[in-house]
Design an enzyme around this catalytic site. Sequence first.
Site, PDB file in Angstrom:
ATOM      1  N   HIS A 142       0.820  -1.222   0.000  1.00 53.83           N
ATOM      2  CA  HIS A 142       0.000   0.000   0.000  1.00 53.83           C
ATOM      3  C   HIS A 142       0.849   1.265   0.000  1.00 53.83           C
ATOM      4  O   HIS A 142       0.380   2.327   0.410  1.00 53.83           O
ATOM      5  CB  HIS A 142      -0.950  -0.009   1.199  1.00 53.83           C
ATOM      6  CG  HIS A 142      -2.032  -1.052   1.101  1.00 53.83           C
ATOM      7  ND1 HIS A 142      -2.747  -1.517   2.177  1.00 53.83           N
ATOM      8  CD2 HIS A 142      -2.526  -1.721   0.027  1.00 53.83           C
ATOM      9  CE1 HIS A 142      -3.633  -2.431   1.775  1.00 53.83           C
ATOM     10  NE2 HIS A 142      -3.503  -2.573   0.481  1.00 53.83           N
ATOM     11  N   GLY A 171      -1.091  -9.459  12.458  1.00 54.43           N
ATOM     12  CA  GLY A 171      -1.686  -8.151  12.784  1.00 54.43           C
ATOM     13  C   GLY A 171      -2.508  -7.530  11.675  1.00 54.43           C
ATOM     14  O   GLY A 171      -2.465  -6.328  11.472  1.00 54.43           O
ATOM     15  N   THR A 172      -3.256  -8.382  10.973  1.00 53.81           N
ATOM     16  CA  THR A 172      -4.148  -7.822   9.947  1.00 53.81           C
ATOM     17  C   THR A 172      -5.554  -8.368  10.127  1.00 53.81           C
ATOM     18  O   THR A 172      -5.730  -9.516  10.531  1.00 53.81           O
ATOM     19  CB  THR A 172      -3.609  -8.087   8.519  1.00 53.81           C
ATOM     20  OG1 THR A 172      -4.541  -7.538   7.574  1.00 53.81           O
ATOM     21  CG2 THR A 172      -3.395  -9.554   8.217  1.00 53.81           C
ATOM     22  N   SER A 173      -6.537  -7.536   9.809  1.00 57.84           N
ATOM     23  CA  SER A 173      -7.931  -7.947  10.026  1.00 57.84           C
ATOM     24  C   SER A 173      -8.545  -8.573   8.782  1.00 57.84           C
ATOM     25  O   SER A 173      -9.714  -8.947   8.796  1.00 57.84           O
ATOM     26  CB  SER A 173      -8.769  -6.733  10.440  1.00 57.84           C
ATOM     27  OG  SER A 173      -8.828  -5.818   9.368  1.00 57.84           O
ATOM     28  N   PRO A 205      -4.026 -10.913  18.494  1.00 53.13           N
ATOM     29  CA  PRO A 205      -4.655 -11.130  19.806  1.00 53.13           C
ATOM     30  C   PRO A 205      -6.135 -11.470  19.696  1.00 53.13           C
ATOM     31  O   PRO A 205      -6.728 -11.974  20.643  1.00 53.13           O
ATOM     32  CB  PRO A 205      -4.479  -9.790  20.531  1.00 53.13           C
ATOM     33  CG  PRO A 205      -3.736  -8.890  19.622  1.00 53.13           C
ATOM     34  CD  PRO A 205      -3.594  -9.530  18.278  1.00 53.13           C
TER      35      PRO A 205
HETATM   36  P1  OAD Z   1      -6.886  -3.190  10.810  1.00 51.65           P
HETATM   37  O1  OAD Z   1      -6.948  -1.991  11.714  1.00 51.65           O
HETATM   38  O2  OAD Z   1      -8.067  -3.526   9.983  1.00 51.65           O
HETATM   39  O3  OAD Z   1      -6.546  -4.499  11.664  1.00 51.65           O
HETATM   40  C1  OAD Z   1      -5.521  -4.519  12.620  1.00 51.65           C
HETATM   41  C2  OAD Z   1      -5.447  -5.929  13.185  1.00 51.65           C
HETATM   42  O4  OAD Z   1      -4.347  -5.961  14.076  1.00 51.65           O
HETATM   43  C3  OAD Z   1      -6.679  -6.380  13.984  1.00 51.65           C
HETATM   44  O5  OAD Z   1      -7.067  -7.680  13.555  1.00 51.65           O
HETATM   45  C4  OAD Z   1      -6.176  -6.404  15.434  1.00 51.65           C
HETATM   46  O6  OAD Z   1      -6.805  -7.443  16.197  1.00 51.65           O
HETATM   47  C5  OAD Z   1      -4.719  -6.711  15.228  1.00 51.65           C
HETATM   48  N1  OAD Z   1      -3.824  -6.270  16.322  1.00 51.65           N
HETATM   49  C6  OAD Z   1      -3.984  -5.261  17.200  1.00 51.65           C
HETATM   50  N2  OAD Z   1      -2.921  -5.159  18.026  1.00 51.65           N
HETATM   51  C7  OAD Z   1      -2.066  -6.158  17.661  1.00 51.65           C
HETATM   52  C8  OAD Z   1      -0.780  -6.582  18.127  1.00 51.65           C
HETATM   53  N3  OAD Z   1      -0.145  -5.972  19.132  1.00 51.65           N
HETATM   54  N4  OAD Z   1      -0.181  -7.633  17.483  1.00 51.65           N
HETATM   55  C9  OAD Z   1      -0.802  -8.269  16.461  1.00 51.65           C
HETATM   56  N5  OAD Z   1      -2.007  -7.904  15.985  1.00 51.65           N
HETATM   57  C10 OAD Z   1      -2.629  -6.858  16.574  1.00 51.65           C
HETATM   58  O7  OAD Z   1      -5.604  -2.963   9.913  1.00 51.65           O
HETATM   59  P2  OAD Z   1      -5.074  -3.734   8.629  1.00 51.65           P
HETATM   60  O8  OAD Z   1      -5.530  -5.162   8.597  1.00 51.65           O
HETATM   61  O9  OAD Z   1      -3.628  -3.463   8.530  1.00 51.65           O
HETATM   62  O10 OAD Z   1      -5.331  -0.142   3.422  1.00 51.65           O
HETATM   63  O11 OAD Z   1      -5.779  -2.976   7.477  1.00 51.65           O
HETATM   64  C11 OAD Z   1      -5.431  -3.373   6.186  1.00 51.65           C
HETATM   65  C12 OAD Z   1      -5.573  -2.266   5.261  1.00 51.65           C
HETATM   66  O12 OAD Z   1      -6.872  -1.722   5.465  1.00 51.65           O
HETATM   67  C13 OAD Z   1      -4.659  -1.092   5.507  1.00 51.65           C
HETATM   68  O13 OAD Z   1      -3.418  -1.243   4.898  1.00 51.65           O
HETATM   69  C14 OAD Z   1      -5.424  -0.010   4.839  1.00 51.65           C
HETATM   70  C15 OAD Z   1      -6.827  -0.361   5.244  1.00 51.65           C
HETATM   71  O14 OAD Z   1      -7.684  -0.251   4.244  1.00 51.65           O
HETATM   72  C16 OAD Z   1      -5.411   0.967   2.675  1.00 51.65           C
HETATM   73  O15 OAD Z   1      -5.328   2.068   3.157  1.00 51.65           O
HETATM   74  C17 OAD Z   1      -5.573   0.698   1.207  1.00 51.65           C
END
Ligand code: OAD
Length: 254
Positions: free
Chosen positions: A120, A189-191, A216
């Site tokens: 991204h 760490g991705t949703s 988590p």
């Molecule tokens: P999200 O905010 O959707 O998800 C974050 C994830 O990290 C969640 O599943 C949390 O449970 C998890 N999490 C939180 N704290 C954590 C920790 N300490 N260790 C491990 N996991 C933890 O963010 P993303 O999945 O990154 O794209 O979102 C993906 C994309 O959505 C982003 O890159 C962005 C957004 O749309 C664009 O901007 C195109």
Amino acid sequence: MEVMPHGLIRRLAGARYVTALTGSGISAESGVPTFRDAQTGLWAQYKPEDLATPEAFARDPELVWDWYAWRRGLIAQAQPNAGHHALVVLAHCIPGFTLVTQNVDGLHQRAGSTDVIEFHGNIGRTRCSRESLLVEETMPATDDAGRRCPRCGAWLRPDVVWFGEAIPTTALETAFAAAKRSDVFLSIGTSWQVYPAASLAELAQAAGACVIEVNPRPTPHSHFASYLLNGPAGVMLPALTSALTRAGAAREPR
Ligand code: OAD
């Protein structure tokens, strides 16, 4: 100290190709809020999905720039955490290791990861919104002059992928090729809400990879995983690399 399942360590130790896909959760312990976490302060009234779009930028470029300036400030103060550092170690342990990130914060590179596939883009780079050429920022992008292209006067924009925009071709092709040949695929760490990034784990699993999820909380893709490491990346990933090293899988740094 977290105990890692033996089967998982065996799979990792024997793997030739490993792909790790990170999301904003890996940077949470560095103090960078995850993408979908509630925004704070002035930004609490906006959803990121309503600011990170070409439509939002066309409607109100100053608002979108102000939001990015705020996020850049947060990232500038942040330091890579134990999760980022563990992935540097993992790259030294596995010959065919590929790191793909959805994050735009550059913290993997600051931790020492190389050849990171930025799915991204990167918030630290700026490009012209008209010609797409990368621009060296000479003025802070906090005032109007610093937000205009020095060549053509069009608005500059962060070199990130917004909702509805295409993933850079090289990043897309390299990440898909890596996922397809993976023996082990780590989802950290991705949703899993945003495609095509989310399809990487599906593709890897369909091609026979062992999928490990580090988070988590459960995600819509947890059922794809052979192993769930339910905890923060800053705890789980160092535990994983320690177990791998103890199992004698650490090889000389490449
Ligand atoms: P999200 O905010 O959707 O998800 C974050 C994830 O990290 C969640 O599943 C949390 O449970 C998890 N999490 C939180 N704290 C954590 C920790 N300490 N260790 C491990 N996991 C933890 O963010 P993303 O999945 O990154 O794209 O979102 C993906 C994309 O959505 C982003 O890159 C962005 C957004 O749309 C664009 O901007 C195109």
